[in-house]
Design a protein around this motif. Structure first.
Motif, short mmCIF file in Angstrom:
data_model
loop_
_atom_site.label_atom_id
_atom_site.label_comp_id
_atom_site.label_asym_id
_atom_site.label_seq_id
_atom_site.Cartn_x
_atom_site.Cartn_y
_atom_site.Cartn_z
N VAL A 78 -25.21 -27.49 -29.73
CA VAL A 78 -24.67 -26.73 -30.85
C VAL A 78 -23.98 -25.45 -30.37
O VAL A 78 -24.28 -24.96 -29.28
CB VAL A 78 -25.77 -26.39 -31.89
N GLY A 79 -23.08 -24.95 -31.19
CA GLY A 79 -22.39 -23.70 -30.87
C GLY A 79 -21.41 -23.83 -29.73
O GLY A 79 -21.25 -22.92 -28.93
N LEU B 126 -20.24 -28.84 -34.60
CA LEU B 126 -21.40 -27.96 -34.70
C LEU B 126 -21.09 -26.62 -34.05
O LEU B 126 -21.90 -26.05 -33.32
CB LEU B 126 -22.61 -28.60 -34.00
N GLY B 127 -19.89 -26.11 -34.31
CA GLY B 127 -19.51 -24.81 -33.78
C GLY B 127 -19.85 -23.71 -34.76
O GLY B 127 -20.52 -23.94 -35.76
N GLY C 179 -24.77 -25.34 -37.42
CA GLY C 179 -25.64 -26.12 -38.31
C GLY C 179 -26.69 -25.31 -39.03
O GLY C 179 -27.55 -25.85 -39.70
N ARG C 180 -26.60 -23.96 -38.91
CA ARG C 180 -27.63 -23.11 -39.53
C ARG C 180 -27.20 -22.54 -40.88
O ARG C 180 -27.96 -21.79 -41.50
CB ARG C 180 -27.96 -21.93 -38.61
N ALA D 228 -31.58 -15.60 -34.97
CA ALA D 228 -32.37 -15.89 -33.78
C ALA D 228 -33.72 -15.22 -33.91
O ALA D 228 -33.80 -14.03 -34.23
CB ALA D 228 -31.66 -15.40 -32.53
N GLY D 229 -34.77 -15.96 -33.70
CA GLY D 229 -36.12 -15.39 -33.76
C GLY D 229 -36.61 -15.16 -35.17
O GLY D 229 -37.73 -14.72 -35.36
#
Length: 144
Positions: free
Chosen positions: A19-20, A27-28, A32-33, A42-43
């Motif tokens: 991803v990314g 999925l760039g 997908g978030r 993140a976290g």
């Protein structure tokens, strides 16, 4: 066949989703978030059962019930089972070999269900008051 020639079946293995890695991958960008919010960061994630500060379900419901782990060591048999069994002397091992009680059973009790018309001697097996009377009436005995 040698160890160095073994391969997984065709189609069994596939590349991990990366991803990314640009717009062309599908999925760039957000990978997908979705957009914003705790789950996109993140976290940033919550513990299992967390409902955003609302009283969680496992705390809203009353504490109720209990199932003893020792129940699996107890078993019961009926007078009908004893009638079918050919042995005159019955103990825990005899019942396990006949398949009437599970292998894990440590405590067995006879319950008054059915009829018993022959003398049976029980060793190391308990019985309810009614079952004891029925066994003794048929000429049998109980020994602890």
């Amino acid at each position: 066949m040698q160890l160095n020639t073994i391969k997984p079946a065709a189609g069994a293995k596939h590349a991990k989703r990366r991803v990314g890695r640009g717009i062309g991958s599908g999925l760039g960008k957000t990978a997908g978030r979705g957009h914003k919010g705790q789950k996109s960061r993140a976290g940033g994630y919550h513990k299992v059962g967390f409902e955003g500060g609302q009283m969680p379900l496992q705390r809203r419901l009353p504490k109720r019930g209990f199932k003893s782990a020792s129940l699996k060591f107890n078993a019961e048999i009926s007078l009908t089972d004893l009638q079918r069994l050919e042995a005159a002397e019955v103990d825990l091992l005899t019942l396990k070999q006949a398949g009437l009680v599970p292998e894990l059973a440590k405590v067995v009790k006879v319950i008054k269900s059915g009829e018993l018309s022959r003398a049976v001697s029980l060793k190391g097996i308990g019985a309810t008051a009614g079952a004891k009377a029925a066994i003794e009436a048929a000429g049998g005995s109980l020994a602890d």
